[in-house]
Structures are given as structure tokens and as C-alpha cells.
Write a protein that holds these residues in place. Sequence first.
Motif, short mmCIF file in Angstrom:
data_model
loop_
_atom_site.label_atom_id
_atom_site.label_comp_id
_atom_site.label_asym_id
_atom_site.label_seq_id
_atom_site.Cartn_x
_atom_site.Cartn_y
_atom_site.Cartn_z
N ILE A 196 0.74 -0.96 0.06
CA ILE A 196 -0.14 -0.20 0.02
C ILE A 196 1.63 1.09 -0.48
CG2 ILE A 196 -1.78 0.98 1.17
CD1 ILE A 196 -1.94 -2.01 2.42
N PHE A 197 0.54 2.16 -0.90
CA PHE A 197 1.52 3.63 -0.99
C PHE A 197 0.91 4.78 -1.16
CE2 PHE A 197 3.84 6.36 -3.78
CZ PHE A 197 4.74 6.70 -2.67
N SER A 198 1.06 5.59 -0.29
CA SER A 198 0.43 6.93 -0.94
C SER A 198 1.61 8.31 -0.47
CB SER A 198 -1.41 6.89 0.00
OG SER A 198 -1.67 7.82 -0.80
N MET A 199 0.95 8.44 -1.21
CA MET A 199 1.85 10.54 -0.48
C MET A 199 0.83 11.78 -0.33
SD MET A 199 5.32 10.58 -2.86
CE MET A 199 6.49 9.61 -2.10
N ILE A 200 1.46 12.41 0.32
CA ILE A 200 0.74 13.79 -0.05
C ILE A 200 1.82 15.55 0.18
CG2 ILE A 200 -1.59 13.47 2.04
CD1 ILE A 200 0.41 14.57 3.82
N LEU A 254 9.12 16.70 -3.57
CA LEU A 254 9.95 16.78 -5.64
C LEU A 254 8.33 17.00 -5.88
CD1 LEU A 254 11.50 13.69 -6.39
CD2 LEU A 254 13.01 15.77 -5.46
N HIS A 255 7.31 16.68 -6.48
CA HIS A 255 6.22 17.50 -6.56
C HIS A 255 6.04 18.56 -5.89
CE1 HIS A 255 5.17 13.16 -7.84
NE2 HIS A 255 5.01 13.69 -8.18
N ALA A 256 6.60 19.26 -4.49
CA ALA A 256 6.11 20.27 -4.01
C ALA A 256 7.13 21.39 -5.54
CB ALA A 256 6.56 20.42 -2.83
N ALA A 261 5.14 17.00 -16.46
CA ALA A 261 5.83 15.56 -16.31
C ALA A 261 4.77 14.46 -15.10
CB ALA A 261 7.15 15.35 -16.21
N TYR A 262 5.04 15.79 -14.23
CA TYR A 262 4.05 14.96 -12.67
C TYR A 262 3.30 13.82 -12.38
CZ TYR A 262 1.53 16.34 -8.64
OH TYR A 262 0.78 16.40 -6.80
N PRO A 263 2.56 13.45 -13.24
CA PRO A 263 2.13 12.35 -13.01
C PRO A 263 3.10 11.46 -13.47
CG PRO A 263 0.93 14.15 -14.94
CD PRO A 263 1.94 14.42 -14.67
N LEU A 306 6.07 11.64 -12.71
CA LEU A 306 6.55 11.26 -11.68
C LEU A 306 5.97 10.55 -10.16
CD1 LEU A 306 9.40 11.86 -9.28
CD2 LEU A 306 8.22 13.96 -8.77
N GLN A 307 4.94 10.58 -10.23
CA GLN A 307 3.92 10.20 -9.56
C GLN A 307 3.83 8.62 -9.74
OE1 GLN A 307 0.41 12.12 -8.67
NE2 GLN A 307 -0.88 10.63 -7.69
N ALA A 308 3.76 8.13 -11.00
CA ALA A 308 3.84 6.66 -11.71
C ALA A 308 4.90 5.84 -10.93
CB ALA A 308 3.57 6.01 -12.74
N ALA A 309 5.44 6.80 -11.47
CA ALA A 309 7.32 6.11 -10.85
C ALA A 309 6.73 6.49 -8.84
CB ALA A 309 8.63 7.38 -11.02
N ASP A 310 7.25 6.56 -8.68
CA ASP A 310 6.48 6.59 -7.19
C ASP A 310 5.99 6.10 -6.94
OD1 ASP A 310 7.71 9.39 -6.74
OD2 ASP A 310 5.59 10.53 -6.56
N ILE A 311 4.70 5.13 -7.40
CA ILE A 311 4.33 4.03 -6.84
C ILE A 311 4.70 2.32 -7.20
CG2 ILE A 311 2.16 2.81 -6.96
CD1 ILE A 311 1.11 5.73 -7.77
N PRO A 313 -4.15 4.77 -1.72
CA PRO A 313 -5.51 5.49 -1.23
C PRO A 313 -5.59 6.82 -1.33
CG PRO A 313 -3.83 4.57 0.93
CD PRO A 313 -3.56 4.17 -0.97
N VAL A 314 -6.24 7.11 -2.38
CA VAL A 314 -5.69 8.76 -2.51
C VAL A 314 -7.58 9.05 -3.03
CG1 VAL A 314 -3.95 8.69 -4.13
CG2 VAL A 314 -5.96 8.37 -5.49
N GLY A 315 -7.29 10.60 -2.64
CA GLY A 315 -8.84 11.46 -3.11
C GLY A 315 -9.19 10.97 -5.13
N ASP A 356 -9.39 13.53 -6.99
CA ASP A 356 -9.00 14.57 -7.90
C ASP A 356 -7.76 13.44 -8.32
OD1 ASP A 356 -7.00 14.29 -4.85
OD2 ASP A 356 -6.95 16.06 -5.39
N GLN A 357 -6.63 12.45 -7.64
CA GLN A 357 -5.89 11.49 -8.08
C GLN A 357 -6.28 10.66 -8.97
OE1 GLN A 357 -3.00 12.73 -8.01
NE2 GLN A 357 -3.73 14.08 -6.56
N SER A 358 -7.65 10.40 -9.80
CA SER A 358 -7.90 9.08 -10.62
C SER A 358 -6.68 8.23 -11.44
CB SER A 358 -9.03 8.64 -9.81
OG SER A 358 -9.96 9.72 -10.95
N1 TRP Z 1 -0.41 13.88 -6.40
C1 TRP Z 1 -0.48 13.93 -4.65
C2 TRP Z 1 -1.55 14.62 -4.52
O1 TRP Z 1 -1.05 16.88 -4.95
C3 TRP Z 1 0.86 13.84 -4.23
C4 TRP Z 1 1.52 12.08 -4.96
C5 TRP Z 1 2.81 12.09 -5.85
C6 TRP Z 1 0.95 10.80 -4.71
N2 TRP Z 1 2.92 11.13 -5.55
C7 TRP Z 1 2.77 10.19 -5.26
C8 TRP Z 1 -0.34 9.72 -4.38
C9 TRP Z 1 1.47 8.95 -5.03
C10 TRP Z 1 -0.23 8.74 -4.13
C11 TRP Z 1 0.65 8.04 -5.14
O2 TRP Z 1 -2.64 14.64 -3.33
#
Ligand code: TRP
Length: 358
Positions: A23-27, A65-67, A151-153, A155-160, A169-171, A173-175
Motif C-alpha cells: 500500500i503506497f500513498s503520498m501527500i 519533489l512534487h512540491a 511531467a508531474y504525473p 513522477l507520481q507513477a514512478a513513486d508508486i 489510497p487517494v482522493g 482528484d488523483q484518479s
Molecule cells: N499528487 C498527489 C497529491 O497531490 C501526491 C502524490 C505524489 C501521490 N506521488 C504520489 C499520491 C503517489 C499517491 C501516490 O495529492
Amino acid sequence: MESCVELPMDKTSPLPIPDDAVIFSMIQPTGVIHLGNFLGAINTWKQINDKKRPDQKIIYGIADLHALTIPKKDYSSQLKTNRMEAIATLLSCGINPQVSTINFQSMVGGYHTELFWYLSCLAPLGYLNRMTQWKDKKSGDQTKERLGLFAYPVLQAADIMIYKGTHVPVGDDQSQHLELTRYLSERFNAMYNVDYFPSAKTLYSKSKKIASLSNPSKKMSKSSEDRLSMIYVTDSPESIREKIKKAKTDSISDTFYFDPVERPGVSNLLEIVSGFQQKTMKEVEKDVSQLHDYRSLKEYVSDVIIESLAPIRSNYTKYTNDKSYLESVIQQGYESSQEIAHKNLTDIKKIIGLSNDF
Ligand code: TRP
């Protein structure tokens, strides 16, 4: 296979997450969070944390990094504070570092960004161009537009994917970003003829979309200028009472029920109560059925919020005063995520043809 799974929001139901899940998520580090962030996301993270089964892995990260995708001048000291506050907030809200790994994206950044590059080589421009967040955030002026935001999304895919995350688990807006993640996993597997990356499922809870207290037709949002529109999880009891007292409601003052269309203000207050108490809306309506004026309703709502936030508030003070504890949590989180990321990146490079065992 369903790519989205809904989580039950009550305290007792088991979660529909398999034993071997990652299970992975970020804020993003935006400092202290408000009720909308808490009831919408972090509370779900906490539930997953509390119900973790022995073989599941949980990693929660701060997307520092997304920040950086929206460059701000003189941001560095603020980013430093925001990152620290974000960790303290997660801990205060009940994410237990003995159960869930907590990390900073930038600490394992080399792994995330290297996989980001491999995925960039597979990600179609047209797909990224259709992303709603990109469309909302881009300025339209090509001389100012940054590659990072576009390219933000990826990097998000790479995070996961660097952790081979299976459940995210995300809201709402992230679907779209999660769809892209599944797309890139499939592309990678097909390109290299492997079955390496799992298809990450979106975990969403019918959790709560909390509206602005002063304008309930809008989301509760950090970017609002109006301090009365949101409650931070660290707000004092007096400030919570004041904000709830001034919350916009309507003119029906003798009965209170959930009707987000006709009565958005009252419904928002009931939604907050239901989120904190993890009760269904029916139960909440029953609880407030003996209240027949706004003063009592608002006192009731304030009490629920104050009581629920009290431990978070006192933990927050404790953690922000204990920097060495925060550092130890981060070090431990770094070590366990680095181990997984290192192993996976080694496998990925081998698949791509970048390993040196000729
Ligand atoms: N983009 C997400 C947000 O703004 C944060 C995020 C970055 C994220 N990498 C992620 C969420 C990987 C889930 C998985 O809320």
C-alpha cells in the motif's frame, strides 16, 4: 479486474486489501493540514495503518519533489518547515512508524527519478496533455511553462511503481494519475515482455469531501484567503468554536438532516461529524434529531471536532518539539524504503538491458 476498490469507512469492517498488498500513498508538504485533508485522506491512511495485516507493506511519503513543480522564489526555508510539519502531522494523526514506513520522496529521490526517466520514455505526450490537473494549472504561456509540471504525473507513477505498489489510497482528484500509472505498468510489461509491474488499484473511501465553512459550494481549500473557511487539525478549541459558529448554514433552524443540494452548509457540518465519529449519516441524523436550533447544533458539532482533534493537537506540539525523534522516524523510513527501491530498480534495469553482468 476492478481497478478501483472502495473502502468501508466504519471502524470494524475488515478492509478489502489482500495479505500481500503493497500500500503506497503520498501527500504534498503544505504544512499543517485542515479537516478536508484529514477526513478525506489521512484518516483513511490511519485506518489502513490500524488494520494492517502481517504480510502487508505500507509506505506513506511526503511528496517534496512534487512540491517543486510550481517554482516559488525564496521557497527553500518554507519547504524545510513544511516538510518537518508534514511528518509531525502524519505522526500526530496516528500513523504509527512501527507499522507504516514514512519517508521523504527526495531522500529516496534517486530511485524515484531514475524510474521516472524510464517511464518518461514510454509516456505519450498526448496522454499527459489531456490530464485535468495539467490543464487547470498550466499558465498557457509556453515561455513560462515548466517541464516538471507537465511531467508531474509520470513522477507520481514512478513513486508508486518503484515499490511495486498494488493499492493506492487517494482522493478523487488523483484518479487520472492512477490510470496513467496502470497504463505505464502495462506499457512497460508489454514493451519488455515481462509480468513485472502489478496494476495498482485505486483505493478510495466514500470519505468525506469537506466543503468550505464559509462557502459550502466550494471545497475546503488551503488556497482560500478566508481564514474562517477552514479548520486546521491543530486549531485551538476557541478558534474551532468561532469558525463553526460563523459557518454558513440556512434558514431552516428547527430540524437538521443531510441534503447536500438544498442544505449544503448543514450537510457539511453533519459530514464532518460523520467523518470523525465514523458513523453513517443515518446515525448522525438520529443523534442530532433532538437538537432544534442552530446554537445547539453548532455547539454539538464543535464539541465533536474539539474532542476528536485534542489528541492530534497535543501530539503535534510534542512531536514538533522533539526533532531528534522526527529525525529517527525519517532515518528508519529511509532505510526500509531504500532497501525495496534499490532491489526493484536493480531488477528494472536488468529488464531494460542496463545491467552490467554481460
Ligand atoms: N499528487 C498527489 C497529491 O497531490 C501526491 C502524490 C505524489 C501521490 N506521488 C504520489 C499520491 C503517489 C499517491 C501516490 O495529492
